[in-house]
Design a protein around this motif. Structure first.
Motif, short mmCIF file in Angstrom:
data_model
loop_
_atom_site.label_atom_id
_atom_site.label_comp_id
_atom_site.label_asym_id
_atom_site.label_seq_id
_atom_site.Cartn_x
_atom_site.Cartn_y
_atom_site.Cartn_z
N LEU A 262 30.62 37.10 41.75
CA LEU A 262 31.72 38.02 41.44
C LEU A 262 32.43 38.48 42.70
O LEU A 262 33.68 38.52 42.75
N THR A 263 31.69 38.82 43.75
CA THR A 263 32.34 39.29 44.98
C THR A 263 33.12 38.17 45.67
O THR A 263 34.14 38.42 46.30
N ALA A 264 32.64 36.94 45.53
CA ALA A 264 33.39 35.81 46.10
C ALA A 264 34.73 35.66 45.39
O ALA A 264 35.77 35.41 46.03
N GLU A 265 34.74 35.80 44.06
CA GLU A 265 36.00 35.72 43.31
C GLU A 265 36.94 36.86 43.70
O GLU A 265 38.15 36.65 43.88
N ILE A 266 36.39 38.07 43.85
CA ILE A 266 37.22 39.22 44.20
C ILE A 266 37.84 39.02 45.58
O ILE A 266 39.03 39.29 45.79
N THR A 267 37.05 38.54 46.53
CA THR A 267 37.56 38.31 47.89
C THR A 267 38.71 37.32 47.87
O THR A 267 39.74 37.52 48.55
N SER A 268 38.54 36.25 47.10
CA SER A 268 39.59 35.23 47.02
C SER A 268 40.88 35.81 46.41
O SER A 268 41.99 35.56 46.90
N LYS A 269 40.74 36.61 45.37
CA LYS A 269 41.91 37.17 44.70
C LYS A 269 42.62 38.21 45.57
O LYS A 269 43.86 38.29 45.58
N ILE A 270 41.84 39.02 46.29
CA ILE A 270 42.47 40.02 47.18
C ILE A 270 43.31 39.34 48.24
O ILE A 270 44.41 39.80 48.58
N ALA A 271 42.82 38.22 48.77
CA ALA A 271 43.56 37.50 49.80
C ALA A 271 44.86 36.90 49.25
O ALA A 271 45.83 36.72 49.99
N ARG A 272 44.89 36.61 47.94
CA ARG A 272 46.07 35.98 47.33
C ARG A 272 47.15 36.99 46.94
O ARG A 272 48.31 36.62 46.77
N VAL A 273 46.77 38.26 46.78
CA VAL A 273 47.71 39.26 46.26
C VAL A 273 49.02 39.31 47.05
O VAL A 273 50.11 39.27 46.46
N PRO A 274 49.01 39.42 48.39
CA PRO A 274 50.28 39.57 49.11
C PRO A 274 51.22 38.37 48.98
O PRO A 274 52.43 38.51 49.19
N ARG A 275 50.70 37.20 48.63
CA ARG A 275 51.54 36.00 48.59
C ARG A 275 52.07 35.67 47.20
O ARG A 275 52.80 34.69 47.04
N LEU A 276 51.69 36.47 46.21
CA LEU A 276 52.10 36.17 44.84
C LEU A 276 53.46 36.80 44.51
O LEU A 276 53.84 37.82 45.09
N PRO A 277 54.17 36.23 43.53
CA PRO A 277 55.41 36.86 43.04
C PRO A 277 55.07 38.20 42.38
O PRO A 277 53.92 38.43 41.97
N GLU B 204 53.10 38.25 38.98
CA GLU B 204 51.73 37.76 39.12
C GLU B 204 50.88 38.74 39.93
O GLU B 204 49.67 38.88 39.68
N LYS B 205 51.51 39.41 40.90
CA LYS B 205 50.77 40.39 41.70
C LYS B 205 50.25 41.51 40.82
O LYS B 205 49.09 41.94 40.95
N LYS B 206 51.09 42.01 39.93
CA LYS B 206 50.69 43.11 39.07
C LYS B 206 49.49 42.71 38.22
O LYS B 206 48.53 43.48 38.05
N GLN B 207 49.54 41.52 37.67
CA GLN B 207 48.44 41.04 36.83
C GLN B 207 47.16 40.83 37.66
O GLN B 207 46.06 41.16 37.22
N MET B 208 47.34 40.30 38.88
CA MET B 208 46.19 40.05 39.74
C MET B 208 45.52 41.37 40.16
O MET B 208 44.30 41.48 40.20
N VAL B 209 46.33 42.38 40.46
CA VAL B 209 45.78 43.69 40.83
C VAL B 209 44.94 44.27 39.70
O VAL B 209 43.84 44.79 39.91
N ASN C 165 43.44 42.60 37.38
CA ASN C 165 42.24 41.78 37.23
C ASN C 165 41.18 42.14 38.27
O ASN C 165 39.99 42.22 37.97
N VAL C 166 41.64 42.35 39.50
CA VAL C 166 40.69 42.71 40.57
C VAL C 166 40.06 44.08 40.28
O VAL C 166 38.87 44.29 40.51
N GLU C 167 40.84 45.02 39.78
CA GLU C 167 40.29 46.34 39.45
C GLU C 167 39.17 46.21 38.42
O GLU C 167 38.13 46.87 38.54
N LYS C 168 39.37 45.36 37.44
CA LYS C 168 38.36 45.16 36.41
C LYS C 168 37.09 44.55 37.00
O LYS C 168 35.97 44.97 36.69
N GLN C 169 37.26 43.56 37.87
CA GLN C 169 36.09 42.90 38.46
C GLN C 169 35.34 43.82 39.42
O GLN C 169 34.12 43.75 39.55
N LEU C 170 36.06 44.69 40.10
CA LEU C 170 35.39 45.67 40.97
C LEU C 170 34.50 46.61 40.15
O LEU C 170 33.40 46.97 40.58
N GLU C 171 34.97 47.00 38.99
CA GLU C 171 34.14 47.83 38.11
C GLU C 171 32.89 47.07 37.67
O GLU C 171 31.80 47.64 37.59
#
Length: 221
Positions: free
Chosen positions: A15-30, A33-38, A40-46
């Motif tokens: 789970l933490t590996a997935e979160i790390t990957s998604k956090i790194a992608r957030v600044p480069r997304l449209p 997609e950024k809103k949706q990714m944020v 998703n990450v909030e849910k996985q952090l919980e």
């Protein structure tokens, strides 16, 4: 119990590996997609926090003498969780500034200054948190060393007490034997037995004297 803990560990690592990957992608997304990714990450952090809570409960069920290794691993996982949350906050700050600039047409200078200030404060908090964690770990290790020393001293005291009891018993037995031999000497009618009984009496007297010295020597220690 250890199998349950290891299972939670594996889930936490994935789970933490997935979160790390998604956090790194957030600044480069449209933006969409950024809103949706944020979200998703909030849910996985919980979910990761819930896993940590389950792991913590498992560690509490471990006997104290075997708990140290698992406690150290839990501290490492909690530090990793804190780093993920910090990275996510930074990513959200960058995302919020970008959305604001797009909506207001801002040139981004003031936003960059605010972001730099927030990041600086975050880093200070992280340093303080690491110092507190290091202090706590030293305190725990010191307490464990103190407990081990007390246990060793208790064992040594029991050994000394048992040795003293044996010396007292030996001294009492030798004293009794010496008195019996002395009485036999006084009542002996055979002159040929007198030297033998006298030698035995002297032998027991010497052994008794040695035991007394050993006893009082241990008492002073």
């Amino acid at each position: 119990m250890s199998s349950d803990f290891e299972g939670y560990e594996q889930d936490f690592a994935v789970l933490t590996a997935e979160i790390t990957s998604k956090i790194a992608r957030v600044p480069r997304l449209p933006p969409d997609e950024k809103k949706q990714m944020v979200a998703n990450v909030e849910k996985q952090l919980e979910e990761a926090k819930e896993l940590l809570e389950q792991m913590d409960l498992e560690v509490r069920e471990i006997p104290p003498q075997s708990r140290g290794m698992y406690s150290n691993r839990m501290r490492s996982y909690k530090q990793e969780m804190g780093k993920l949350e910090t990275d996510f906050k930074r990513s959200r700050i960058a995302y919020s500034d970008e959305v604001r600039n797009e909506l207001l047409g801002d040139d981004g200078n003031s936003s960059e200054n605010q972001r730099a200030h927030l990041l600086d404060n975050t880093e200070r908090l992280e340093r303080s948190s690491r110092r507190l964690e290091a202090g706590y770990q030293i305190a725990v290790e010191t307490e464990q060393i103190g407990q081990e020393m007390l246990e060793n001293l208790s064992h040594d005291r029991e050994k000394i007490q048992r040795a003293r009891e044996r010396l007292r018993e030996t001294d009492a037995n030798l004293g009794k034997s010496s008195r019996i031999l002395t009485g036999m000497l006084r009542r002996a009618g055979d002159p040929e037995m007198n030297p033998i009984l006298s030698s035995l009496s002297e032998y027991f007297s010497v052994v008794e004297d040695i035991c007394i010295k050993m006893y009082y020597g241990n008492s002073q220690n």
